[in-house]
Scaffold this active site. Structure first.
Site, short mmCIF file in Angstrom:
data_model
loop_
_atom_site.label_atom_id
_atom_site.label_comp_id
_atom_site.label_asym_id
_atom_site.label_seq_id
_atom_site.Cartn_x
_atom_site.Cartn_y
_atom_site.Cartn_z
N GLY A 154 -29.78 25.96 4.30
CA GLY A 154 -30.56 25.07 5.17
C GLY A 154 -31.82 25.79 5.60
O GLY A 154 -32.29 26.70 4.90
N ILE A 156 -32.45 28.00 7.96
CA ILE A 156 -32.35 29.45 8.20
C ILE A 156 -32.09 30.18 6.88
O ILE A 156 -32.70 31.22 6.61
CB ILE A 156 -31.29 29.77 9.28
CG1 ILE A 156 -31.71 29.11 10.60
CG2 ILE A 156 -31.13 31.29 9.48
CD1 ILE A 156 -30.69 29.18 11.74
N THR A 235 -24.75 35.36 11.02
CA THR A 235 -25.55 35.00 12.20
C THR A 235 -25.38 33.50 12.48
O THR A 235 -26.19 32.91 13.18
CB THR A 235 -27.06 35.31 11.97
OG1 THR A 235 -27.47 34.67 10.77
CG2 THR A 235 -27.33 36.79 11.89
N ARG A 237 -21.84 31.11 12.76
CA ARG A 237 -20.79 30.88 13.75
C ARG A 237 -19.58 31.75 13.41
O ARG A 237 -19.18 31.85 12.24
CB ARG A 237 -20.36 29.41 13.76
CG ARG A 237 -21.30 28.47 14.50
CD ARG A 237 -21.31 28.73 16.00
NE ARG A 237 -22.24 27.87 16.72
CZ ARG A 237 -23.51 28.17 16.99
NH1 ARG A 237 -24.02 29.33 16.61
NH2 ARG A 237 -24.29 27.33 17.67
N GLU A 266 -16.47 34.57 22.11
CA GLU A 266 -17.62 35.30 22.66
C GLU A 266 -17.58 35.26 24.18
O GLU A 266 -17.26 34.22 24.74
CB GLU A 266 -18.91 34.66 22.15
CG GLU A 266 -19.05 34.81 20.64
CD GLU A 266 -20.26 34.10 20.05
OE1 GLU A 266 -21.06 33.53 20.82
OE2 GLU A 266 -20.41 34.12 18.83
N HIS A 285 -24.59 37.62 19.80
CA HIS A 285 -25.09 36.26 19.55
C HIS A 285 -26.56 36.16 19.99
O HIS A 285 -26.93 35.29 20.78
CB HIS A 285 -24.24 35.20 20.26
CG HIS A 285 -24.39 33.83 19.65
ND1 HIS A 285 -23.39 32.89 19.63
CD2 HIS A 285 -25.45 33.23 19.04
CE1 HIS A 285 -23.82 31.78 19.04
NE2 HIS A 285 -25.06 31.97 18.68
C1 DGY Z 1 -27.85 28.24 17.92
O1 DGY Z 1 -28.85 27.81 18.50
O2 DGY Z 1 -26.95 27.51 17.51
C2 DGY Z 1 -27.79 29.71 17.70
O3 DGY Z 1 -26.53 30.12 17.36
C3 DGY Z 1 -28.30 30.44 18.90
O4 DGY Z 1 -28.62 31.77 18.53
#
Ligand code: DGY
Length: 320
Positions: A154, A156, A235, A237, A266, A285
Site C-alpha cells: 500500500g 507505506i 512497523t 501491527r 503495547e 510504536h
Molecule cells: C497508525 O497511524 O496506524 C500508526 O500505527 C501510528 O504510528
C-alpha cells in the site's frame, strides 16, 4: 456538543476543539478502562481515539448520542467499523500524512539491524571499545543488492520501496492485491508468493493492515522458510506476527534478527522474551512519531471530527 478525547492531543488542536465543543480529556493510564470508556461515551457526540483504544460494538452501542469517531491513526483495526457503519457513524482516520515517517522508521530499523547500531552504541557506553578499524569487528552487512521483501504494497510499502531503491536493493513484494504491471515497472518491484517472499528475502518488512486474514500470518512455519541471515521488520501491527513463534525463531537463530515498532500488547513488558533478545531492535510504536507528522495527524483528526459532527464527509473516511 460534547466530545471525548481518550488522551491529550496537541494544544492547538484542543484549543480549536474547545471553541466548538464541550471537551472532556481522559488523563489516566492508557488505555482507558472499558467500563470507564463506556460510561464516558454515553453523553458524547464525538470521540477522538488512539490505536490502543478498543472501540468495539459495546463501546459504540453505549454511545447513544455518538455521531462521529475520529481515529488519530491510519490503522482502524481497533474500531468495529461494521457496527459504526450500521449506526450511520462515520469513522475518520489519518492516512497519507504518516506514510513518509513510517517508511523512514522502517529504513532506520533496517539500517540498525544491518549495521548493528544499537549493539555498537552499547559497546562504547560499556567501555568495551578496544579495537579500532579491525578486520572482523563490528561488521554488519551491506544493504546494496540485498533483497527486500515487502509484505503489503500500500502507501507505506511503496514509500519503503522508493527508499530502498536509493540503497540499490532488489525489491520483491506480496500483497492482497497485485499492482498493475505498469506500476510494478515504475516502482521497480516484482510480485512473488508469500512463501517465496519469506524464502528469498534478506529482509522482510511488514506493511499490511491487521485483518482477520493477516492475524498471526507470520508464524513459525513461515519464519522457518527464511534464511538464517535474514531479518524481519514490523512497523504495521503487532498481531500480524505470532510473537511466541518469533521469540523461538530468534532464540534458535532461525532468523538473524528483528526490528519491531509494534507489538501484540503495547506497551510490551520488559520481561517479554522478545525484549530479552540481543538480536532485536525495538521502538515504542513510534513509526509516525515526528514533530511534523504527529502535528499533521492532529490537524486531520480534528478536521475529520468537526466535519462529521457538522454532517459533512470527513477528509478521510474509513470504507469497508
Ligand atoms: C497508525 O497511524 O496506524 C500508526 O500505527 C501510528 O504510528
Amino acid at each position: 456538543m460534547k466530545i471525548l478525547l481518550t488522551r491529550r492531543l496537541h494544544d492547538f488542536a484542543i484549543k480549536e476543539l474547545k471553541k466548538k465543543y464541550d471537551v472532556e480529556i481522559y488523563t489516566g493510564n492508557i488505555p482507558m478502562p472499558k467500563k470507564l470508556l463506556m460510561s464516558k461515551i454515553k453523553d458524547k457526540d464525538g470521540i477522538i481515539c488512539y490505536p490502543y483504544d478498543s472501540i468495539d460494538a459495546d463501546v459504540i452501542n453505549a454511545g447513544t448520542k455518538l455521531k462521529a469517531i475520529s481515529a488519530y491513526s491510519v490503522g482502524y483495526d481497533h474500531i468495529d467499523i461494521k457496527t459504526a457503519m450500521s449506526k450511520g457513524i462515520p469513522v475518520g482516520h489519518t492516512p497519507e500524512v504518516l506514510t513518509r515517517a513510517t517508511a523512514d522508521m522502517t529504513m532506520a530499523l533496517m539500517l540498525s539491524l544491518f549495521r548493528r547500531i544499537p549493539e555498537c552504541d552499547k559497546l562504547i557506553r560499556n567501555d568495551k571499545w578496544n579495537t579500532i578499524f579491525g578486520p572482523y569487528e563490528f561488521l554488519g552487512t551491506d544493504l546494496y543488492q540485498k533483497t527486500l521483501g515487502i509484505f503489503g504494497m500500500g502507501r507505506i510499502g511503496k514509500a519503503v520501496a522508493k527508499r530502498a531503491t536509493g540503497f540499490e536493493m532488489k525489491i520483491i513484494y506480496h500483497s492482497r492485491t497485485r499492482l498493475s504491471i505498469k506500476e510494478e515497472k515504475k516502482i521497480g518491484v516484482k510480485y512473488v508468493s508469500l512463501d517465496n517472499l519469506f524464502r528469498t528475502s534478506d529482509v522482510v518488512s511488514i506493511h499490511s493492515p491487521y485483518t482477520p486474514q493477516t492475524h498471526e500470518i507470520v508464524n513459525l512455519k513461515l519464519l522457518k522458510k527464511m534464511k538464517k541471515t535474514s531479518f524481519l521488520i514490523n512497523t504495521a501491527r503487532g498481531k500480524i506476527i505470532n510473537e511466541k513463534d518469533l521469540a523461538i525463531a530468534l532464540k534458535r537463530k532461525i532468523i538473524a534478527g528483528a526490528g519491531l515498532d509494534v507489538f501484540q500488547r503495547e506497551p510490551i513488558n520488559s520481561k517479554h522474551p522478545i525484549v530479552k533478545m540481543n538480536n532485536v531492535v525495538l521502538t515504542p510504536h513510534s513509526g509516525s512519531a515526528t514533530v511534523e507528522t504527529r502535528k499533521k495527524m492532529a490537524e486531520i483528526a480534528i478536521k475529520n471530527l468537526i466535519l462529521s459532527l457538522s454532517g459533512r464527509k470527513p477528509i478521510y473516511q474509513v470504507k469497508l
